[in-house]
Design a protein around this motif. Sequence first.
Motif, PDB file in Angstrom:
ATOM      1  N   GLY A  54      42.780  41.558  32.051  1.00 50.22           N
ATOM      2  CA  GLY A  54      41.814  40.525  32.593  1.00 50.22           C
ATOM      3  C   GLY A  54      40.767  41.195  33.501  1.00 50.22           C
ATOM      4  N   TRP A  55      39.614  40.922  33.383  1.00 53.39           N
ATOM      5  CA  TRP A  55      38.661  41.420  34.537  1.00 53.39           C
ATOM      6  C   TRP A  55      38.513  40.412  35.447  1.00 53.39           C
ATOM      7  CZ3 TRP A  55      36.244  46.244  33.887  1.00 53.39           C
ATOM      8  CH2 TRP A  55      36.664  46.908  32.687  1.00 53.39           C
ATOM      9  N   PHE A  56      38.328  41.201  36.705  1.00 56.93           N
ATOM     10  CA  PHE A  56      38.314  40.446  37.755  1.00 56.93           C
ATOM     11  C   PHE A  56      37.074  41.204  38.552  1.00 56.93           C
ATOM     12  CE2 PHE A  56      42.245  38.123  38.479  1.00 56.93           C
ATOM     13  CZ  PHE A  56      42.889  38.434  37.333  1.00 56.93           C
ATOM     14  N   GLY A 107      32.010  40.686  50.896  1.00 57.25           N
ATOM     15  CA  GLY A 107      32.366  39.548  51.804  1.00 57.25           C
ATOM     16  C   GLY A 107      33.100  38.343  51.053  1.00 57.25           C
ATOM     17  N   LYS A 108      33.199  38.429  49.710  1.00 60.32           N
ATOM     18  CA  LYS A 108      34.023  37.301  48.996  1.00 60.32           C
ATOM     19  C   LYS A 108      35.335  37.903  48.585  1.00 60.32           C
ATOM     20  CE  LYS A 108      29.602  35.122  47.526  1.00 60.32           C
ATOM     21  NZ  LYS A 108      28.809  34.694  46.261  1.00 60.32           N
ATOM     22  N   GLU A 109      35.926  36.754  48.098  1.00 62.57           N
ATOM     23  CA  GLU A 109      37.422  37.165  47.714  1.00 62.57           C
ATOM     24  C   GLU A 109      37.260  37.349  46.171  1.00 62.57           C
ATOM     25  OE1 GLU A 109      40.193  34.061  50.200  1.00 62.57           O
ATOM     26  OE2 GLU A 109      40.071  33.776  48.273  1.00 62.57           O
ATOM     27  N   ARG A 110      38.260  38.162  45.702  1.00 61.59           N
ATOM     28  CA  ARG A 110      38.325  38.589  44.464  1.00 61.59           C
ATOM     29  C   ARG A 110      38.398  37.346  43.377  1.00 61.59           C
ATOM     30  NH1 ARG A 110      43.612  41.786  43.114  1.00 61.59           N
ATOM     31  NH2 ARG A 110      44.410  39.638  43.053  1.00 61.59           N
ATOM     32  N   GLU A 111      37.812  37.285  42.485  1.00 62.26           N
ATOM     33  CA  GLU A 111      37.577  36.425  41.640  1.00 62.26           C
ATOM     34  C   GLU A 111      37.803  36.756  39.943  1.00 62.26           C
ATOM     35  OE1 GLU A 111      33.905  34.060  41.223  1.00 62.26           O
ATOM     36  OE2 GLU A 111      32.858  35.947  40.650  1.00 62.26           O
ATOM     37  N   TRP A 112      38.502  35.812  39.431  1.00 54.87           N
ATOM     38  CA  TRP A 112      38.794  36.201  37.925  1.00 54.87           C
ATOM     39  C   TRP A 112      37.580  35.955  36.984  1.00 54.87           C
ATOM     40  CZ3 TRP A 112      38.612  32.083  34.010  1.00 54.87           C
ATOM     41  CH2 TRP A 112      38.938  32.459  32.661  1.00 54.87           C
ATOM     42  N   VAL A 113      37.344  36.597  36.023  1.00 55.06           N
ATOM     43  CA  VAL A 113      35.977  36.652  35.160  1.00 55.06           C
ATOM     44  C   VAL A 113      36.594  36.151  33.785  1.00 55.06           C
ATOM     45  CG1 VAL A 113      34.259  37.788  34.295  1.00 55.06           C
ATOM     46  CG2 VAL A 113      35.101  38.414  36.567  1.00 55.06           C
ATOM     47  N   VAL A 114      37.588  37.070  33.166  1.00 55.92           N
ATOM     48  CA  VAL A 114      37.662  36.798  31.653  1.00 55.92           C
ATOM     49  C   VAL A 114      39.033  37.349  31.555  1.00 55.92           C
ATOM     50  CG1 VAL A 114      36.657  38.723  31.034  1.00 55.92           C
ATOM     51  CG2 VAL A 114      36.863  37.023  29.329  1.00 55.92           C
ATOM     52  N   CYS A 115      39.721  36.898  30.637  1.00 54.76           N
ATOM     53  CA  CYS A 115      41.116  37.535  30.045  1.00 54.76           C
ATOM     54  C   CYS A 115      41.236  37.287  28.600  1.00 54.76           C
ATOM     55  CB  CYS A 115      42.276  37.094  30.741  1.00 54.76           C
ATOM     56  SG  CYS A 115      42.783  35.257  30.138  1.00 54.76           S
ATOM     57  N   ILE A 116      41.875  38.532  28.069  1.00 52.16           N
ATOM     58  CA  ILE A 116      42.296  38.397  26.473  1.00 52.16           C
ATOM     59  C   ILE A 116      43.764  38.874  26.292  1.00 52.16           C
ATOM     60  CG2 ILE A 116      41.695  41.051  26.581  1.00 52.16           C
ATOM     61  CD1 ILE A 116      40.555  40.597  23.772  1.00 52.16           C
ATOM     62  N   SER A 117      44.097  38.122  25.439  1.00 58.73           N
ATOM     63  CA  SER A 117      45.666  38.161  25.285  1.00 58.73           C
ATOM     64  C   SER A 117      46.031  39.485  24.726  1.00 58.73           C
ATOM     65  CB  SER A 117      46.243  37.068  24.425  1.00 58.73           C
ATOM     66  OG  SER A 117      45.649  37.049  23.003  1.00 58.73           O
ATOM     67  N   ASN A 118      47.078  40.015  24.448  1.00 54.49           N
ATOM     68  CA  ASN A 118      47.544  41.252  24.058  1.00 54.49           C
ATOM     69  C   ASN A 118      47.223  41.628  22.771  1.00 54.49           C
ATOM     70  OD1 ASN A 118      49.667  39.446  23.255  1.00 54.49           O
ATOM     71  ND2 ASN A 118      50.749  41.274  22.544  1.00 54.49           N
ATOM     72  N   THR A 119      47.111  40.490  21.714  1.00 58.93           N
ATOM     73  CA  THR A 119      46.742  40.803  20.490  1.00 58.93           C
ATOM     74  C   THR A 119      45.180  40.360  20.248  1.00 58.93           C
ATOM     75  OG1 THR A 119      46.901  38.393  19.817  1.00 58.93           O
ATOM     76  CG2 THR A 119      49.051  39.778  19.621  1.00 58.93           C
ATOM     77  N   GLY A 120      44.688  40.130  21.313  1.00 61.07           N
ATOM     78  CA  GLY A 120      43.163  39.719  21.186  1.00 61.07           C
ATOM     79  C   GLY A 120      42.757  38.281  20.555  1.00 61.07           C
ATOM     80  N   VAL A 160      32.344  44.517  42.540  1.00 63.68           N
ATOM     81  CA  VAL A 160      33.054  45.620  42.069  1.00 63.68           C
ATOM     82  C   VAL A 160      34.110  45.010  40.933  1.00 63.68           C
ATOM     83  CG1 VAL A 160      34.853  47.376  42.241  1.00 63.68           C
ATOM     84  CG2 VAL A 160      33.163  46.977  44.096  1.00 63.68           C
ATOM     85  N   TYR A 161      33.956  45.526  39.674  1.00 61.84           N
ATOM     86  CA  TYR A 161      34.555  44.991  38.625  1.00 61.84           C
ATOM     87  C   TYR A 161      35.778  45.700  38.372  1.00 61.84           C
ATOM     88  CZ  TYR A 161      31.030  41.708  37.565  1.00 61.84           C
ATOM     89  OH  TYR A 161      30.181  40.833  37.625  1.00 61.84           O
ATOM     90  N   TYR A 162      37.022  44.889  38.167  1.00 59.08           N
ATOM     91  CA  TYR A 162      38.506  45.569  38.147  1.00 59.08           C
ATOM     92  C   TYR A 162      39.017  45.121  36.828  1.00 59.08           C
ATOM     93  CZ  TYR A 162      38.106  46.404  43.225  1.00 59.08           C
ATOM     94  OH  TYR A 162      37.679  46.560  44.355  1.00 59.08           O
ATOM     95  N   CYS A 163      39.832  46.182  36.194  1.00 57.12           N
ATOM     96  CA  CYS A 163      40.501  45.744  34.957  1.00 57.12           C
ATOM     97  C   CYS A 163      41.909  45.756  35.375  1.00 57.12           C
ATOM     98  CB  CYS A 163      40.092  46.890  33.941  1.00 57.12           C
ATOM     99  SG  CYS A 163      41.269  46.675  32.482  1.00 57.12           S
ATOM    100  N   ARG A 171      44.509  34.118  34.534  1.00 63.03           N
ATOM    101  CA  ARG A 171      43.398  34.082  35.497  1.00 63.03           C
ATOM    102  C   ARG A 171      43.856  34.304  36.926  1.00 63.03           C
ATOM    103  NH1 ARG A 171      40.071  28.641  34.913  1.00 63.03           N
ATOM    104  NH2 ARG A 171      40.648  29.314  32.775  1.00 63.03           N
ATOM    105  N   TYR A 172      45.201  34.603  37.123  1.00 66.84           N
ATOM    106  CA  TYR A 172      45.775  34.699  38.382  1.00 66.84           C
ATOM    107  C   TYR A 172      46.182  36.204  38.752  1.00 66.84           C
ATOM    108  CZ  TYR A 172      46.101  29.632  38.106  1.00 66.84           C
ATOM    109  OH  TYR A 172      45.972  28.414  37.967  1.00 66.84           O
ATOM    110  N   GLY A 173      45.634  36.689  39.531  1.00 72.30           N
ATOM    111  CA  GLY A 173      45.773  38.157  39.795  1.00 72.30           C
ATOM    112  C   GLY A 173      47.161  38.421  39.927  1.00 72.30           C
ATOM    113  N   THR A 174      48.201  37.678  40.504  1.00 67.71           N
ATOM    114  CA  THR A 174      49.480  37.945  40.994  1.00 67.71           C
ATOM    115  C   THR A 174      50.408  38.191  39.452  1.00 67.71           C
ATOM    116  OG1 THR A 174      49.939  35.518  40.811  1.00 67.71           O
ATOM    117  CG2 THR A 174      49.636  36.938  43.096  1.00 67.71           C
ATOM    118  N   MET A 175      49.578  37.724  38.360  1.00 70.00           N
ATOM    119  CA  MET A 175      50.561  37.898  37.326  1.00 70.00           C
ATOM    120  C   MET A 175      50.207  39.333  36.567  1.00 70.00           C
ATOM    121  SD  MET A 175      52.021  35.015  36.457  1.00 70.00           S
ATOM    122  CE  MET A 175      52.300  34.926  38.218  1.00 70.00           C
TER     123      MET A 175
END
Length: 125
Positions: free
Chosen positions: A35-37, A42-55, A93-96, A107-111
Amino acid sequence: EVQVVESGGGLVQAGGSLRLSCAASGFTFGAYGIGWFRQAPGKEREWVVCISNTGGSIFYEDSVQDRFTISRDNAKNTAYLQMNSLKPEDTAVYYCAAAPARYYCSRYGTMYDYWGQGTQVTVSS
């Protein structure tokens, strides 16, 4: 040692493009969804996109749909985020992050188990 390292951020004018990379090591990359977040000042982290393990499955946040493209190369343990038609509101700031495949494409960071340190993307108007 697990490592997730983002690169490719920078300063770009509105309408421009950037390609972010996410290089992973220390775990079985092909067994993890990616996932990319992003987090703007001044804002909370937000989900941007995700790709499954196989794509095979990809989901985008509505605001980046048709502008961003996620991909992955499991042979290179690397994921990519191609960002086109960038807007000032994409500045963040973009996080992988990597989540076990059983969570599919979340889309949930806790995962997510593993996170990179982030790369700054700044889009000027």
